[in-house]
Motif scaffolding. Structure first.
Motif, short mmCIF file in Angstrom:
data_model
loop_
_atom_site.label_atom_id
_atom_site.label_comp_id
_atom_site.label_asym_id
_atom_site.label_seq_id
_atom_site.Cartn_x
_atom_site.Cartn_y
_atom_site.Cartn_z
N ILE A 1 0.88 -1.16 0.00
CA ILE A 1 0.00 0.00 0.00
C ILE A 1 0.92 1.21 0.00
O ILE A 1 1.67 1.42 0.95
CB ILE A 1 -0.90 0.00 1.25
CG1 ILE A 1 -1.80 -1.24 1.24
CG2 ILE A 1 -1.72 1.27 1.34
CD1 ILE A 1 -2.65 -1.38 2.47
N LEU B 1 -3.64 2.11 -3.59
CA LEU B 1 -4.44 3.06 -2.78
C LEU B 1 -3.94 4.50 -2.77
O LEU B 1 -4.59 5.37 -2.17
CB LEU B 1 -4.63 2.57 -1.32
CG LEU B 1 -5.32 1.20 -1.14
CD1 LEU B 1 -5.54 0.92 0.35
CD2 LEU B 1 -6.65 1.11 -1.88
N HIS C 1 -14.44 0.49 5.29
CA HIS C 1 -14.63 -0.81 4.65
C HIS C 1 -14.09 -1.90 5.56
O HIS C 1 -13.39 -1.63 6.54
CB HIS C 1 -13.90 -0.86 3.30
CG HIS C 1 -12.39 -0.80 3.44
ND1 HIS C 1 -11.71 0.37 3.67
CD2 HIS C 1 -11.45 -1.78 3.40
CE1 HIS C 1 -10.41 0.12 3.75
NE2 HIS C 1 -10.23 -1.18 3.60
N ASP D 1 -11.95 -5.64 4.86
CA ASP D 1 -11.14 -6.09 3.73
C ASP D 1 -11.74 -7.27 2.98
O ASP D 1 -12.11 -8.29 3.57
CB ASP D 1 -9.72 -6.45 4.21
CG ASP D 1 -8.93 -5.20 4.56
OD1 ASP D 1 -9.19 -4.14 3.96
OD2 ASP D 1 -8.05 -5.29 5.44
N LEU E 1 -0.81 -5.12 9.13
CA LEU E 1 -0.27 -3.99 8.36
C LEU E 1 0.96 -3.43 9.08
O LEU E 1 0.89 -3.09 10.26
CB LEU E 1 -1.36 -2.92 8.20
CG LEU E 1 -1.07 -1.74 7.28
CD1 LEU E 1 -0.78 -2.20 5.84
CD2 LEU E 1 -2.28 -0.78 7.27
N THR F 1 -5.23 5.89 10.30
CA THR F 1 -6.17 4.80 10.02
C THR F 1 -7.09 4.62 11.23
O THR F 1 -6.61 4.55 12.36
CB THR F 1 -5.40 3.50 9.73
OG1 THR F 1 -4.46 3.76 8.68
CG2 THR F 1 -6.33 2.39 9.28
N TRP G 1 0.14 6.79 12.72
CA TRP G 1 1.25 5.88 12.45
C TRP G 1 2.61 6.48 12.76
O TRP G 1 2.84 7.67 12.53
CB TRP G 1 1.24 5.50 10.97
CG TRP G 1 0.10 4.63 10.57
CD1 TRP G 1 -1.11 5.03 10.09
CD2 TRP G 1 0.07 3.19 10.61
NE1 TRP G 1 -1.90 3.94 9.83
CE2 TRP G 1 -1.21 2.80 10.12
CE3 TRP G 1 0.98 2.22 11.00
CZ2 TRP G 1 -1.57 1.46 10.02
CZ3 TRP G 1 0.60 0.88 10.89
CH2 TRP G 1 -0.66 0.53 10.42
N TRP H 1 -5.73 -6.54 12.78
CA TRP H 1 -7.15 -6.30 13.10
C TRP H 1 -8.03 -7.42 12.60
O TRP H 1 -7.69 -8.17 11.70
CB TRP H 1 -7.61 -4.95 12.56
CG TRP H 1 -7.67 -4.79 11.08
CD1 TRP H 1 -8.68 -5.20 10.26
CD2 TRP H 1 -6.71 -4.14 10.24
NE1 TRP H 1 -8.40 -4.83 8.96
CE2 TRP H 1 -7.20 -4.18 8.92
CE3 TRP H 1 -5.48 -3.52 10.47
CZ2 TRP H 1 -6.50 -3.64 7.84
CZ3 TRP H 1 -4.78 -2.97 9.39
CH2 TRP H 1 -5.31 -3.03 8.10
N HIS I 1 -12.63 -0.28 8.82
CA HIS I 1 -11.53 0.67 8.95
C HIS I 1 -11.54 1.63 7.76
O HIS I 1 -12.16 1.36 6.73
CB HIS I 1 -10.17 -0.04 9.08
CG HIS I 1 -9.83 -0.93 7.93
ND1 HIS I 1 -10.33 -2.20 7.81
CD2 HIS I 1 -9.03 -0.75 6.85
CE1 HIS I 1 -9.86 -2.78 6.72
NE2 HIS I 1 -9.06 -1.90 6.11
N ARG J 1 -8.95 5.04 5.98
CA ARG J 1 -7.69 5.80 6.05
C ARG J 1 -7.93 7.20 5.54
O ARG J 1 -8.55 7.38 4.50
CB ARG J 1 -6.63 5.13 5.17
CG ARG J 1 -5.30 5.88 5.23
CD ARG J 1 -4.40 5.51 4.08
NE ARG J 1 -4.85 6.09 2.83
CZ ARG J 1 -4.39 5.71 1.63
NH1 ARG J 1 -3.52 4.72 1.55
NH2 ARG J 1 -4.83 6.29 0.54
N ARG K 1 4.47 7.31 1.70
CA ARG K 1 3.90 6.37 2.68
C ARG K 1 4.02 4.98 2.07
O ARG K 1 3.56 4.74 0.94
CB ARG K 1 2.44 6.72 2.94
CG ARG K 1 1.76 5.95 4.09
CD ARG K 1 0.38 6.56 4.30
NE ARG K 1 -0.36 6.05 5.43
CZ ARG K 1 -1.17 5.01 5.42
NH1 ARG K 1 -1.31 4.30 4.30
NH2 ARG K 1 -1.84 4.65 6.51
N ARG L 1 1.27 -5.34 3.75
CA ARG L 1 0.15 -6.01 4.42
C ARG L 1 0.09 -7.49 4.09
O ARG L 1 0.30 -7.89 2.95
CB ARG L 1 -1.17 -5.36 3.98
CG ARG L 1 -2.34 -5.78 4.85
CD ARG L 1 -3.66 -5.26 4.31
NE ARG L 1 -4.20 -6.19 3.32
CZ ARG L 1 -5.37 -6.02 2.70
NH1 ARG L 1 -6.10 -4.94 2.93
NH2 ARG L 1 -5.80 -6.91 1.83
C1 OGA Z 1 -5.69 -1.91 4.51
C2 OGA Z 1 -6.11 -0.52 4.34
C3 OGA Z 1 -5.26 1.43 5.37
C4 OGA Z 1 -4.00 2.23 5.39
O1 OGA Z 1 -4.51 -2.14 4.78
O2 OGA Z 1 -6.53 -2.80 4.40
O3 OGA Z 1 -7.26 -0.26 4.13
O4 OGA Z 1 -3.73 2.77 6.45
N1 OGA Z 1 -5.15 0.38 4.50
O5 OGA Z 1 -3.33 2.32 4.37
#
Ligand code: OGA
Ligand code: MN
Length: 293
Positions: free
Chosen positions: A97, A110, A118, A120, A133, A145, A254, A262, A269, A271, A280, A284
């Motif tokens: 990500i 992302l 959402h 996952d 993550l 997040t 973070w 989680w 969750h 972001r 960033r 994951r």
């Molecule tokens: C995930 C997500 C959130 C983030 O890892 O499933 O939605 O903080 N990422 O990037």
């Protein structure tokens, strides 16, 4: 007093966030957990639903090894950035990500926009029960997040709304990512009643804790099966407005070296966006094994 002499306290400290979900675990290097410590940790995870470990130092192999203690891993999801940049060279069980672009190609998924609430991969029949993550690079601000407790959200749901979803099934659209990008190979959705994806009960029971939780997936292109389109939009808007109440959630800011795990069976969750000019990078893993029921 206390525990029998044969049973020692686990070698870590649990510091609940004080919000509706989450706890920080202090005093552990997650690369070196004996079985008893892992079992105690797993129990804390079921209780708090999301655990934070600060200051970890993990390779991809370490991340995979830690994640596999919870169960077999799932493959990373399809995203808009499949088969471009270094994503194609990454391991199939690690999802990158990131907003970082190298040689004109994103290294991960992302971007830097907000990712909507959402859970996952609920658009497949057997979604990952958990996501793990790990942060490698973090922008100076933004990109927090948040996690929302769908057990307490269901408990607090007004009776009239609950009556409308009791026993209902929803379709979870698979076409778009949480930042609204069309996944590689997907077609735009013009009619939610025809969206591809998977169908799950809206109220589900956690297979380990027995708790009932709202299971909504994500807002965009959601459809309560057999419901009229206008009624569907109004009801989903009302449910999502309820779930967004801050009393159900905790927000994580973070730092590099943070690790979160989680429970996708009982949490949503999201972001927040961050400055696209900053970097960033997160890796994951996703743990197989959910059959929402
Ligand atoms: C995930 C997500 C959130 C983030 O890892 O499933 O939605 O903080 N990422 O990037
Ligand atoms: Mn996610």
């Amino acid at each position: 007093m206390g525990d029998p002499a044969t049973k020692s306290d686990p070698p870590f400290e649990v510091v609940p966030t004080g919000a509706a979900v989450g706890a920080e675990i202090r005093g552990l290097d997650v690369r070196t957990l004996d079985d008893a410590t892992f079992l105690a940790l797993r129990q804390e995870w079921l209780t708090h639903k999301v655990l934070l470990f600060r200051g970890q130092s993990m390779s991809d192999d370490d991340l995979v090894a830690f994640s596999k203690r919870f169960g077999p891993l799932d493959l990373a999801p399809a995203s808009a950035t499949d088969n471009v940049g270094s994503q194609e060279k990454s391991r199939p069980d690690i999802w990158i990500i990131s907003n970082v672009v190298e040689d004109g190609k994103p290294i991960g998924a992302l971007g830097s926009d907000e990712a909507e609430w959402h859970t996952d991969m609920s658009y497949v029949d057997q979604p990952p029960m958990a996501s793990v993550l790990y942060s490698l690079e973090i922008p100076p601000s933004g990109g927090d997040t948040s996690f929302a407790n769908m057990v307490t959200a269901l408990d607090a749901l007004p009776d009239d709304l609950r009556a409308k979803i009791e026993g209902r099934i929803a379709n979870h659209d698979s076409s778009y990512t949480s930042v609204g990008e069309l996944r590689a190979g997907a077609e735009p959705v013009t009619d939610v009643t025809k969206a591809p994806g998977a169908r799950h009960p809206i109220i589900r029971t956690h297979p380990e804790s027995g708790e009932k939780a709202l299971y909504l997936g994500r807002r965009s292109n959601g459809w309560i099966v057999d419901m009229d389109r206008a009624e569907n939009e109004a009801l989903l808007d009302a449910l999502w407005a309820h779930c967004a109440d801050p009393r159900f959630s905790w927000t994580h800011q973070w730092r590099k070296g943070d690790l979160l795990i989680w429970d996708n069976r009982s949490l949503n969750h999201k972001r927040e966006a961050f400055d696209p000019k900053s970097r960033r990078v997160m890796h994951r893993c996703q743990i197989k094994g959910d059959t929402p029921a």
